[in-house]
Design an enzyme around this catalytic site. Structure first.
Site, PDB file in Angstrom:
ATOM      1  N   LYS A 181       0.876  -1.183   0.000  1.00 23.74           N
ATOM      2  CA  LYS A 181       0.000   0.000   0.000  1.00 23.74           C
ATOM      3  C   LYS A 181       0.907   1.224   0.000  1.00 23.74           C
ATOM      4  O   LYS A 181       1.434   1.635   1.029  1.00 23.74           O
ATOM      5  CB  LYS A 181      -0.881  -0.029   1.252  1.00 23.74           C
ATOM      6  CG  LYS A 181      -2.217   0.695   1.140  1.00 23.74           C
ATOM      7  CD  LYS A 181      -2.133   2.160   0.834  1.00 23.74           C
ATOM      8  CE  LYS A 181      -1.801   2.991   2.047  1.00 23.74           C
ATOM      9  NZ  LYS A 181      -1.619   4.432   1.708  1.00 23.74           N
ATOM     10  N   GLU A 256       9.387   1.392  11.221  1.00 25.49           N
ATOM     11  CA  GLU A 256      10.490   2.334  11.019  1.00 25.49           C
ATOM     12  C   GLU A 256       9.877   3.728  11.054  1.00 25.49           C
ATOM     13  O   GLU A 256       9.205   4.109  10.099  1.00 25.49           O
ATOM     14  CB  GLU A 256      11.194   2.006   9.692  1.00 25.49           C
ATOM     15  CG  GLU A 256      12.598   2.564   9.645  1.00 25.49           C
ATOM     16  CD  GLU A 256      12.619   3.983   9.176  1.00 25.49           C
ATOM     17  OE1 GLU A 256      12.439   4.893  10.023  1.00 25.49           O
ATOM     18  OE2 GLU A 256      12.799   4.193   7.970  1.00 25.49           O
ATOM     19  N   CYS A 290      13.928   9.721   6.994  1.00 22.70           N
ATOM     20  CA  CYS A 290      13.783   9.175   8.350  1.00 22.70           C
ATOM     21  C   CYS A 290      15.083   9.312   9.113  1.00 22.70           C
ATOM     22  O   CYS A 290      15.087   9.599  10.293  1.00 22.70           O
ATOM     23  CB  CYS A 290      13.326   7.724   8.284  1.00 22.70           C
ATOM     24  SG  CYS A 290      14.202   6.757   7.065  1.00 22.70           S
TER      25      CYS A 290
HETATM   26  P1  NAI Z   1       1.834   8.614   7.842  1.00 21.68           P
HETATM   27  O1  NAI Z   1       2.544   7.773   8.826  1.00 21.68           O
HETATM   28  O2  NAI Z   1       0.441   9.000   8.193  1.00 21.68           O
HETATM   29  O3  NAI Z   1       1.801   7.867   6.410  1.00 21.68           O
HETATM   30  C1  NAI Z   1       2.674   6.828   6.036  1.00 21.68           C
HETATM   31  C2  NAI Z   1       1.892   5.701   5.381  1.00 21.68           C
HETATM   32  O4  NAI Z   1       0.919   5.203   6.292  1.00 21.68           O
HETATM   33  C3  NAI Z   1       1.106   6.115   4.127  1.00 21.68           C
HETATM   34  O5  NAI Z   1       1.098   5.045   3.206  1.00 21.68           O
HETATM   35  C4  NAI Z   1      -0.304   6.299   4.682  1.00 21.68           C
HETATM   36  O6  NAI Z   1      -1.295   6.125   3.687  1.00 21.68           O
HETATM   37  C5  NAI Z   1      -0.372   5.192   5.696  1.00 21.68           C
HETATM   38  N1  NAI Z   1      -1.363   5.396   6.749  1.00 21.68           N
HETATM   39  C6  NAI Z   1      -1.852   6.573   7.241  1.00 21.68           C
HETATM   40  N2  NAI Z   1      -2.766   6.339   8.197  1.00 21.68           N
HETATM   41  C7  NAI Z   1      -2.876   4.997   8.327  1.00 21.68           C
HETATM   42  C8  NAI Z   1      -3.646   4.125   9.173  1.00 21.68           C
HETATM   43  N3  NAI Z   1      -4.497   4.608  10.069  1.00 21.68           N
HETATM   44  N4  NAI Z   1      -3.472   2.792   9.052  1.00 21.68           N
HETATM   45  C9  NAI Z   1      -2.591   2.270   8.176  1.00 21.68           C
HETATM   46  N5  NAI Z   1      -1.851   3.047   7.333  1.00 21.68           N
HETATM   47  C10 NAI Z   1      -1.990   4.384   7.410  1.00 21.68           C
HETATM   48  O7  NAI Z   1       2.736   9.904   7.605  1.00 21.68           O
HETATM   49  P2  NAI Z   1       2.355  11.286   6.856  1.00 21.68           P
HETATM   50  O8  NAI Z   1       1.033  11.745   7.359  1.00 21.68           O
HETATM   51  O9  NAI Z   1       2.520  11.122   5.426  1.00 21.68           O
HETATM   52  O10 NAI Z   1       3.508  12.256   7.403  1.00 21.68           O
HETATM   53  C11 NAI Z   1       3.422  12.849   8.711  1.00 21.68           C
HETATM   54  C12 NAI Z   1       4.766  12.846   9.403  1.00 21.68           C
HETATM   55  O11 NAI Z   1       5.213  11.509   9.592  1.00 21.68           O
HETATM   56  C13 NAI Z   1       5.906  13.509   8.643  1.00 21.68           C
HETATM   57  O12 NAI Z   1       5.948  14.879   8.841  1.00 21.68           O
HETATM   58  C14 NAI Z   1       7.102  12.828   9.242  1.00 21.68           C
HETATM   59  O13 NAI Z   1       7.476  13.443  10.449  1.00 21.68           O
HETATM   60  C15 NAI Z   1       6.619  11.434   9.528  1.00 21.68           C
HETATM   61  N6  NAI Z   1       7.023  10.514   8.448  1.00 21.68           N
HETATM   62  C16 NAI Z   1       8.137   9.754   8.639  1.00 21.68           C
HETATM   63  C17 NAI Z   1       8.586   8.943   7.627  1.00 21.68           C
HETATM   64  C18 NAI Z   1       9.818   8.124   7.780  1.00 21.68           C
HETATM   65  O14 NAI Z   1      10.506   7.861   6.804  1.00 21.68           O
HETATM   66  N7  NAI Z   1      10.126   7.648   8.954  1.00 21.68           N
HETATM   67  C19 NAI Z   1       7.920   8.878   6.333  1.00 21.68           C
HETATM   68  C20 NAI Z   1       6.724   9.691   6.242  1.00 21.68           C
HETATM   69  C21 NAI Z   1       6.316  10.476   7.277  1.00 21.68           C
END
Ligand code: NAI
Ligand code: MG
Length: 485
Positions: A181, A256, A290
């Protein structure tokens, strides 16, 4: 639609059971080009129904040709896929630059890394094996490494190709069937990956891709009773929901969740050697990494020298359109731009020592933010504690090794850390004491490190990806004890 599209897949489709199919609800989501803010194309608004179809297709693959394939054959499919990816690096990079807003050079590096993951794991597929164990007289005991079954992969938008490589690559190596996904903000290279995997000969259902919203398709995948392992990369908050959902099915998760990684620069460091790492590790991918080195901790005796050298380089930084390959591109979305902006607004009391510039030709509807360097940031400030996910770094002075360690370990995260020093004893002592999943000595990031196990402690998550370690996580160990007297 302004997408320049070097692949044949329909961006509005899901890839399930070896077929390109419309989502069950026939609905689409809009994908934007971060460099302009304009719509790039429409993608599938996948829902729980599509996740269910994909999980069933994956299970069918496990019960069919994919499940029967030898480790050698899985390795050959991965090798073929790696070659196809390598041949299409430019096409994949162009797609990623448009979708993620990632400058072309960085997008190209991600595509090369994806090819490298396929290459590394292709060679590993038939080299992961169990043990024979000494036991009681009259017994022969051995262990088998078996696939979990159907594995779910929920990935973010910042490094789609690299995260597919490390997570999906490891799962396929061990014979799992995958439901991926991708993030709703960027999913084109995930679909391109499926197209290339099909060309490489992977049997139908081994790899399934369902784009959609996190709260719908993502939540459905993490709660699905037909899934036996979840890999998630993204925010702490969402990681917690994913782990809770997986907990209902008592399945393992790899999380992660990013960090607030620090580089420690000691008085005996080679400052010139450190300088490019100090900055690039903070601004790469516009800081949306990250393992971004968002904190630079510097010994007080060289503090003003390092701050002024960094400031000089920050003033040279230019932000602009991803296709024009500036060192910094836009952020992924208006929402992320607002998020970074609010961190900056809340830092008006801090000492901003330098900022870069947005190129005058950059679209004013693109999601650009200026890189900013803050010095003398108090350890408890939000900018020194929270993941900003933008081109913002903080520099802080320390007085001695213990102070450096206390600052480095003083957040709830623990992903990566670096030590810049020529003192071998200090390197060894601090490498043990730093709370992080990876510690680099006189470098940072080790060029991506496909071979190097990666993951966090604390709120950076748990489980390890990359290297052989990922293959152990992506398999279930079975112990067979035979009594034969
Ligand atoms: P997010 O964690 O909400 O999204 C990441 C993935 O999770 C996407 O595929 C999203 O569709 C999915 N997702 C969202 N809600 C979900 C749920 N309830 N159940 C299962 N999957 C779900 O992150 P977002 O909103 O894109 O970014 C917010 C913050 O998160 C960023 O500002 C950053 O600080 C952090 N982040 C960290 C990342 C990393 O590489 N460690 C990558 C992306 C975001
Ligand atoms: Mg979100």
């Amino acid at each position: 639609m302004s997408l320049s599209m070097p692949f044949t897949f329909d961006p509005g489709a899901c890839f399930i059971g070896g077929q390109w199919v419309a989502p069950a609800n026939r609905e689409q989501l809009s994908l934007s080009n971060p460099s302009t803010g304009a719509e790039l194309c429409q993608i599938a608004h996948g829902s729980a129904a599509d996740i269910d179809t994909a999980v069933n297709a994956a299970q069918d693959a496990l019960d069919g040709e994919w499940g029967r394939a030898t480790a050698l054959q899985r390795g050959r499919w991965l090798a073929a896929l790696g070659k196809l990816v390598q041949d299409r690096v430019e096409d994949l990079a162009a797609l990623e630059a448009q979708d993620v807003g990632k400058p072309l050079t960085q997008a190209r590096a991600d595509a090369v890394a994806l090819a490298r993951y396929c290459e590394f794991y292709s060679g590993a597929a038939d080299k992961v094996h169990g043990d024979t164990l000494p036991y009681l007289e009259g017994y022969t005991v051995y262990t088998l490494r078996e696939p979990h079954g159907v594995t779910g992969h929920i990935i973010p938008w910042n490094y789609p190709m690299q995260i597919i490589g490390r997570s999906v690559g490891a799962a396929l190596t061990m014979g799992n069937a995958v439901v991926l996904k991708p993030a709703e903000q960027a999913c084109l290279t995930a679909l391109a990956f499926a197209e290339l995997a099909q060309q490489a000969g992977f049997p139908p259902g081994a790899i399934n891709v369902v784009p959609g919203l996190g709260a719908e398709a993502g939540a459905a995948l993490s709660a699905h009773t037909g899934v036996q392992h979840i890999s998630f990369t993204g925010s702490v908050q969402t990681g917690m929901s994913v782990q809770q959902a997986a907990g209902q099915n008592v399945i393992p998760v790899t999380l992660e969740l990013g960090g607030k990684s620090a580089q420690l620069v000691f008085e005996d460091a080679d400052i010139e050697a450190a300088m490019p790492f100090l900055i690039n590790a903070g601004i790469q991918n516009a800081g949306q990494t990250c393992s971004a080195a968002s904190r630079i901790l510097v010994h007080r005796s060289i503090y003003s020298t390092v701050v002024s050298k960094m400031a000089k380089q920050y003033q040279q930084l230019r932000v602009g359109d991803a296709m024009q390959d500036f060192s910094i591109g836009p952020l992924i979305s208006e929402q992320q731009k607002q998020r970074v902006q609010s961190f900056i607004n809340n830092a008006s009391d801090l000492n901003c020592v330098a900022e870069g510039q947005i190129d005058s030709a950059a679209s004013n509807t693109g999601f650009f933010v200026k890189p900013m360097l803050f010095a003398d940031v108090p350890a408890e400030h939000a900018l020194a504690q929270q993941e900003v996910f933008g081109p913002v770094q903080v520099v802080m002075p320390f007085d001695d090794d213990d102070h450096a360690l206390a600052l480095a370990n003083g957040t709830e995260f623990g992903l990566v850390a670096a030590i810049w020093s020529r003192d071998g004893a200090r390197q060894m002592r601090l490498a043990k004491k730093l709370r992080a999943g990876q510690v680099f000595i006189n470098n940072y990031g080790a060029g991506g490190g496909v071979e190097l196990p990666f993951g966090g402690v604390g709120k950076s998550g748990h489980g390890r990806e990359k290297g052989f370690e990922a293959l152990y996580g992506m398999s279930a160990l079975k112990t067979v004890a035979a009594r034969h007297d």
